[in-house]
Design an enzyme around this catalytic site. Structure first.
Site, PDB file in Angstrom:
ATOM      1  N   THR A  46       0.849  -1.186   0.000  1.00  0.00           N
ATOM      2  CA  THR A  46       0.000   0.000   0.000  1.00  0.00           C
ATOM      3  C   THR A  46       0.893   1.247   0.000  1.00  0.00           C
ATOM      4  O   THR A  46       2.062   1.172   0.374  1.00  0.00           O
ATOM      5  CB  THR A  46      -0.974  -0.003   1.189  1.00  0.00           C
ATOM      6  OG1 THR A  46      -0.223  -0.101   2.391  1.00  0.00           O
ATOM      7  CG2 THR A  46      -1.952  -1.172   1.089  1.00  0.00           C
ATOM      8  N   THR A  48       1.577   4.444   1.565  1.00  0.00           N
ATOM      9  CA  THR A  48       2.401   4.959   2.660  1.00  0.00           C
ATOM     10  C   THR A  48       3.278   3.864   3.246  1.00  0.00           C
ATOM     11  O   THR A  48       4.442   4.099   3.584  1.00  0.00           O
ATOM     12  CB  THR A  48       1.515   5.585   3.767  1.00  0.00           C
ATOM     13  OG1 THR A  48       0.754   6.644   3.174  1.00  0.00           O
ATOM     14  CG2 THR A  48       2.340   6.125   4.913  1.00  0.00           C
ATOM     15  N   CYS A  49       2.748   2.676   3.328  1.00  0.00           N
ATOM     16  CA  CYS A  49       3.494   1.547   3.889  1.00  0.00           C
ATOM     17  C   CYS A  49       4.747   1.257   3.057  1.00  0.00           C
ATOM     18  O   CYS A  49       5.830   1.016   3.600  1.00  0.00           O
ATOM     19  CB  CYS A  49       2.609   0.310   3.941  1.00  0.00           C
ATOM     20  SG  CYS A  49       1.039   0.573   4.804  1.00  0.00           S
ATOM     21  N   SER A  50       4.599   1.299   1.745  1.00  0.00           N
ATOM     22  CA  SER A  50       5.714   0.978   0.847  1.00  0.00           C
ATOM     23  C   SER A  50       6.658   2.146   0.603  1.00  0.00           C
ATOM     24  O   SER A  50       7.855   1.946   0.417  1.00  0.00           O
ATOM     25  CB  SER A  50       5.169   0.498  -0.503  1.00  0.00           C
ATOM     26  OG  SER A  50       4.531  -0.750  -0.351  1.00  0.00           O
ATOM     27  N   LEU A  54       7.958   1.071   5.749  1.00  0.00           N
ATOM     28  CA  LEU A  54       8.965   0.012   5.641  1.00  0.00           C
ATOM     29  C   LEU A  54      10.347   0.566   5.300  1.00  0.00           C
ATOM     30  O   LEU A  54      11.329   0.197   5.960  1.00  0.00           O
ATOM     31  CB  LEU A  54       8.530  -1.048   4.633  1.00  0.00           C
ATOM     32  CG  LEU A  54       9.529  -2.191   4.384  1.00  0.00           C
ATOM     33  CD1 LEU A  54       9.843  -2.950   5.668  1.00  0.00           C
ATOM     34  CD2 LEU A  54       8.976  -3.136   3.318  1.00  0.00           C
TER      35      LEU A  54
END
Length: 159
Positions: A46, A48-50, A54
């Site tokens: 997703t 923001t996550c990527s 992370l």
């Protein structure tokens, strides 16, 4: 009830990818006897996550370990295959991916969230925590749509 600083983590099975295939791991066993920097994302791959979450932990993995962290782990409501593919695509070799496919861990923590409006169903809130021998010593939970307190930089300041 939402987990808080000083609480012991609930005992829930998570899954991690191994060379032999998916392997169940009890949260009690995984967090026992060591300091773990744990962060959770709503979903692998997703935006923001990527793009932010992370990568920040990948970039600061050595710094976290230099401050006494034994392991850095990420959890999301995805299966172990997706978590492993996300790890590989982000060169996140220093991060242990813990799949929470049915959101059992997120629910047990009281940190589950309804992402049905985005076609994603039940997911995890975005958060980070420092876990010492199965007990939460720091916790940082984001508000909806936010990314300001669960990042690696905040965690570094708490160690």
């Amino acid at each position: 009830m939402t987990i808080s600083k000083g609480d012991k983590l609930p005992v829930v099975d998570l899954v991690k990818a191994t060379a032999e295939g998916p392997q169940k791991v009890s949260s009690a066993e995984f967090f026992a006897g060591r300091k773990v920097a744990l962060f959770a994302v709503p979903g692998a791959f997703t935006p923001t996550c990527s793009a932010k979450h992370l990568p920040g932990y990948v970039d600061h993995a050595a710094d976290l370990k230099a401050k006494g962290v034994d392991e850095i782990a990420c959890t999301a409501v995805n299966d172990a295959f997706v978590m492993n593919a996300w790890k590989e695509s982000n060169s996140a070799g220093d991060i242990t991916m813990l799949a929470d496919g049915s959101a059992d861990f997120a629910k047990a923590l009281g940190l589950d969230a309804d992402f049905s409006a985005y076609g994603m169903g039940t997911r995890s809130n975005r958060y980070s925590m420092i876990v010492d021998d199965g007990v939460v010593s720091e916790i940082n939970v984001e508000g909806p749509g936010e990314f300001s307190v669960s990042n690696a930089e905040t965690m570094l300041g708490q160690l």
